[in-house]
Design a protein around this motif. Structure first.
Motif, PDB file in Angstrom:
ATOM      1  N   GLN A  55       0.794  -1.222   0.000  1.00 12.46           N
ATOM      2  CA  GLN A  55       0.000   0.000   0.000  1.00 12.46           C
ATOM      3  C   GLN A  55       0.828   1.275   0.000  1.00 12.46           C
ATOM      4  O   GLN A  55       0.384   2.300  -0.544  1.00 12.46           O
ATOM      5  CB  GLN A  55      -0.944   0.013   1.212  1.00 12.46           C
ATOM      6  CG  GLN A  55      -1.828  -1.203   1.359  1.00 12.46           C
ATOM      7  CD  GLN A  55      -2.551  -1.578   0.090  1.00 12.46           C
ATOM      8  OE1 GLN A  55      -3.243  -0.757  -0.520  1.00 12.46           O
ATOM      9  NE2 GLN A  55      -2.395  -2.832  -0.327  1.00 12.46           N
ATOM     10  N   ILE A  56       1.996   1.244   0.613  1.00  9.90           N
ATOM     11  CA  ILE A  56       2.777   2.476   0.773  1.00  9.90           C
ATOM     12  C   ILE A  56       4.258   2.186   0.575  1.00  9.90           C
ATOM     13  O   ILE A  56       4.700   1.038   0.712  1.00  9.90           O
ATOM     14  CB  ILE A  56       2.584   3.091   2.172  1.00  9.90           C
ATOM     15  CG1 ILE A  56       3.039   2.118   3.254  1.00  9.90           C
ATOM     16  CG2 ILE A  56       1.144   3.537   2.393  1.00  9.90           C
ATOM     17  CD1 ILE A  56       3.141   2.754   4.616  1.00  9.90           C
ATOM     18  N   PRO A  57       5.066   3.204   0.280  1.00 12.81           N
ATOM     19  CA  PRO A  57       6.517   3.019   0.258  1.00 12.81           C
ATOM     20  C   PRO A  57       6.986   2.573   1.643  1.00 12.81           C
ATOM     21  O   PRO A  57       6.701   3.232   2.646  1.00 12.81           O
ATOM     22  CB  PRO A  57       7.050   4.412  -0.095  1.00 12.81           C
ATOM     23  CG  PRO A  57       5.906   5.098  -0.773  1.00 12.81           C
ATOM     24  CD  PRO A  57       4.666   4.572  -0.110  1.00 12.81           C
ATOM     25  N   SER A  58       7.677   1.464   1.697  1.00 10.72           N
ATOM     26  CA  SER A  58       8.071   0.893   2.986  1.00 10.72           C
ATOM     27  C   SER A  58       9.136  -0.167   2.747  1.00 10.72           C
ATOM     28  O   SER A  58       9.376  -0.592   1.614  1.00 10.72           O
ATOM     29  CB  SER A  58       6.863   0.269   3.700  1.00 10.72           C
ATOM     30  OG  SER A  58       6.219  -0.678   2.861  1.00 10.72           O
ATOM     31  N   GLN A  59       9.729  -0.607   3.837  1.00 12.53           N
ATOM     32  CA  GLN A  59      10.692  -1.713   3.803  1.00 12.53           C
ATOM     33  C   GLN A  59      10.092  -2.895   4.547  1.00 12.53           C
ATOM     34  O   GLN A  59       9.563  -2.732   5.653  1.00 12.53           O
ATOM     35  CB  GLN A  59      12.006  -1.300   4.454  1.00 12.53           C
ATOM     36  CG  GLN A  59      13.042  -2.415   4.530  1.00 12.53           C
ATOM     37  CD  GLN A  59      13.558  -2.826   3.162  1.00 12.53           C
ATOM     38  OE1 GLN A  59      13.832  -1.981   2.316  1.00 12.53           O
ATOM     39  NE2 GLN A  59      13.681  -4.120   2.933  1.00 12.53           N
ATOM     40  N   LEU A  60      10.155  -4.080   3.947  1.00  9.29           N
ATOM     41  CA  LEU A  60       9.623  -5.284   4.585  1.00  9.29           C
ATOM     42  C   LEU A  60      10.721  -6.332   4.692  1.00  9.29           C
ATOM     43  O   LEU A  60      11.378  -6.659   3.703  1.00  9.29           O
ATOM     44  CB  LEU A  60       8.451  -5.852   3.778  1.00  9.29           C
ATOM     45  CG  LEU A  60       7.946  -7.241   4.193  1.00  9.29           C
ATOM     46  CD1 LEU A  60       7.398  -7.227   5.617  1.00  9.29           C
ATOM     47  CD2 LEU A  60       6.897  -7.750   3.213  1.00  9.29           C
ATOM     48  N   PHE A  61      10.895  -6.864   5.898  1.00  7.88           N
ATOM     49  CA  PHE A  61      11.737  -8.031   6.136  1.00  7.88           C
ATOM     50  C   PHE A  61      10.819  -9.136   6.648  1.00  7.88           C
ATOM     51  O   PHE A  61      10.209  -8.992   7.708  1.00  7.88           O
ATOM     52  CB  PHE A  61      12.834  -7.747   7.161  1.00  7.88           C
ATOM     53  CG  PHE A  61      13.869  -6.758   6.704  1.00  7.88           C
ATOM     54  CD1 PHE A  61      14.958  -7.170   5.956  1.00  7.88           C
ATOM     55  CD2 PHE A  61      13.748  -5.408   7.030  1.00  7.88           C
ATOM     56  CE1 PHE A  61      15.911  -6.252   5.530  1.00  7.88           C
ATOM     57  CE2 PHE A  61      14.697  -4.491   6.621  1.00  7.88           C
ATOM     58  CZ  PHE A  61      15.784  -4.910   5.869  1.00  7.88           C
ATOM     59  N   ALA A  62      10.709 -10.221   5.890  1.00  2.82           N
ATOM     60  CA  ALA A  62       9.798 -11.302   6.272  1.00  2.82           C
ATOM     61  C   ALA A  62      10.517 -12.638   6.173  1.00  2.82           C
ATOM     62  O   ALA A  62      11.214 -12.915   5.199  1.00  2.82           O
ATOM     63  CB  ALA A  62       8.560 -11.304   5.369  1.00  2.82           C
ATOM     64  N   SER A  63      10.335 -13.456   7.191  1.00  2.00           N
ATOM     65  CA  SER A  63      10.917 -14.793   7.213  1.00  2.00           C
ATOM     66  C   SER A  63       9.815 -15.832   7.124  1.00  2.00           C
ATOM     67  O   SER A  63       8.768 -15.708   7.766  1.00  2.00           O
ATOM     68  CB  SER A  63      11.715 -15.015   8.504  1.00  2.00           C
ATOM     69  OG  SER A  63      12.107 -16.374   8.611  1.00  2.00           O
ATOM     70  N   GLN A  64      10.070 -16.890   6.340  1.00  2.34           N
ATOM     71  CA  GLN A  64       9.138 -18.007   6.250  1.00  2.34           C
ATOM     72  C   GLN A  64       9.720 -19.281   6.852  1.00  2.34           C
ATOM     73  O   GLN A  64       9.148 -20.355   6.710  1.00  2.34           O
ATOM     74  CB  GLN A  64       8.737 -18.238   4.796  1.00  2.34           C
ATOM     75  CG  GLN A  64       7.992 -17.054   4.189  1.00  2.34           C
ATOM     76  CD  GLN A  64       7.489 -17.321   2.797  1.00  2.34           C
ATOM     77  OE1 GLN A  64       6.711 -18.245   2.566  1.00  2.34           O
ATOM     78  NE2 GLN A  64       7.941 -16.520   1.849  1.00  2.34           N
ATOM     79  N   THR A  65      10.851 -19.141   7.527  1.00  3.73           N
ATOM     80  CA  THR A  65      11.453 -20.279   8.221  1.00  3.73           C
ATOM     81  C   THR A  65      10.745 -20.482   9.557  1.00  3.73           C
ATOM     82  O   THR A  65      10.485 -19.524  10.281  1.00  3.73           O
ATOM     83  CB  THR A  65      12.949 -20.029   8.462  1.00  3.73           C
ATOM     84  OG1 THR A  65      13.595 -19.807   7.205  1.00  3.73           O
ATOM     85  CG2 THR A  65      13.592 -21.228   9.143  1.00  3.73           C
ATOM     86  N   SER A  66      10.455 -21.718   9.901  1.00  2.00           N
ATOM     87  CA  SER A  66       9.678 -21.990  11.112  1.00  2.00           C
ATOM     88  C   SER A  66      10.386 -21.519  12.373  1.00  2.00           C
ATOM     89  O   SER A  66      11.604 -21.678  12.524  1.00  2.00           O
ATOM     90  CB  SER A  66       9.386 -23.489  11.232  1.00  2.00           C
ATOM     91  OG  SER A  66       8.728 -23.774  12.450  1.00  2.00           O
ATOM     92  N   ARG A  67       9.612 -21.011  13.288  1.00  2.00           N
ATOM     93  CA  ARG A  67      10.131 -20.609  14.592  1.00  2.00           C
ATOM     94  C   ARG A  67      10.601 -21.820  15.390  1.00  2.00           C
ATOM     95  O   ARG A  67      11.340 -21.678  16.372  1.00  2.00           O
ATOM     96  CB  ARG A  67       9.051 -19.858  15.367  1.00  2.00           C
ATOM     97  CG  ARG A  67       7.853 -20.725  15.724  1.00  2.00           C
ATOM     98  CD  ARG A  67       6.625 -19.948  16.104  1.00  2.00           C
ATOM     99  NE  ARG A  67       6.843 -19.116  17.267  1.00  2.00           N
ATOM    100  CZ  ARG A  67       5.903 -18.283  17.749  1.00  2.00           C
ATOM    101  NH1 ARG A  67       4.734 -18.178  17.147  1.00  2.00           N
ATOM    102  NH2 ARG A  67       6.149 -17.573  18.825  1.00  2.00           N
TER     103      ARG A  67
END
Length: 243
Positions: A55-67
């Motif tokens: 939706q907006i200018p932003s930085q995303l760090f996302a992990s899909q490795t299990s906790r």
């Protein structure tokens, strides 16, 4: 000296998936069902984070490795960094997990925030999480939780504004502050507060009851869009009154 400007937006999703790398799969052969539960990941969070990010200018760090492999939302000294629900990693495996998955991810976030503060930008961080409706026999009494440090005025005041906006968007929701966890407990935002001043950084955790993500797709999309709209309203209000 040039004053700090901003804010600029950072999104993180520490528990966005339940993937296990092939080299570690043997430890999880007998725990496939566990991986599908809230112990393995935070359902709904990656979808929500991606929506906000688009939706907006932003930085995303996302992990899909299990906790269950290594928990990116815990400090290295936390006993829960490596789950006790699965066979423990060996010393060499622990080192490999830290050096391959944990430290680079956390350092990337720190480096990005540092790059913004060096440009005199203020960072507003939203970390996406979801919680199981029942834990250890206790029924959670909220649909939404907002986690923050009460000692940081920008975080506290922003959550007050956002809570009101969520209630206007979803009057049927119970929205609780620092629930179902305390915002100053060991976590990613807590660690970042130790490295950046309140003038440089404000970190909020959004906690969503996982029951809301178990509803039909149409309602889930409405939920995510409504949460974004309420957050955007709060951001605009904060920009006018708090910054």
């Amino acid at each position: 000296m040039k004053s700090i400007s901003g804010p600029i937006v950072l999104f993180t999703c520490e528990h966005g998936g339940n993937r296990i790398p092939k080299q570690h799969a043997a430890r999880f052969v007998a725990h496939q069902e566990l991986l599908q539960t809230h112990r393995g990941w935070d359902p709904g969070t990656l979808q929500t984070a991606n929506y906000f990010h688009r939706q907006i200018p932003s930085q995303l760090f996302a992990s899909q490795t299990s906790r269950l492999l290594v928990d990116l939302n815990r400090s290295e000294t936390n006993p829960a960094l490596f789950s006790k629900l699965v066979p423990p990693p060996s010393k060499s495996q622990r080192r490999e997990l830290l050096e391959t998955y944990y430290r680079p991810w956390r350092q990337d976030v720190v480096d990005w925030i540092s790059s913004q503060t060096e440009r005199r930008q203020r960072v507003r961080h939203l970390s996406f999480h979801s919680f199981t409706p029942e834990l250890h026999g206790e029924i959670r009494t909220a649909e939404i939780g907002l986690l923050y440090d009460p000692g940081r005025a920008r975080e506290r005041e922003f959550c007050d504004i956002w809570r009101k906006a969520i209630r206007e968007t979803f009057p049927e929701f119970r929205v609780r502050m620092n629930y179902p966890y305390r915002g100053i407990s060991d976590g990613h935002t807590t660690a970042l507060r130790k490295q950046f001043t309140p003038e440089q950084y404000a970190g909020i955790e959004l906690e969503v009851n996982q029951q809301l993500f178990q509803r039909p797709s149409r309602l889930v999309k409405q939920l995510i869009a409504g949460l974004y709209q309420s957050w955007d309203q709060a951001m605009q209000h904060a920009a006018s009154n708090l910054e």
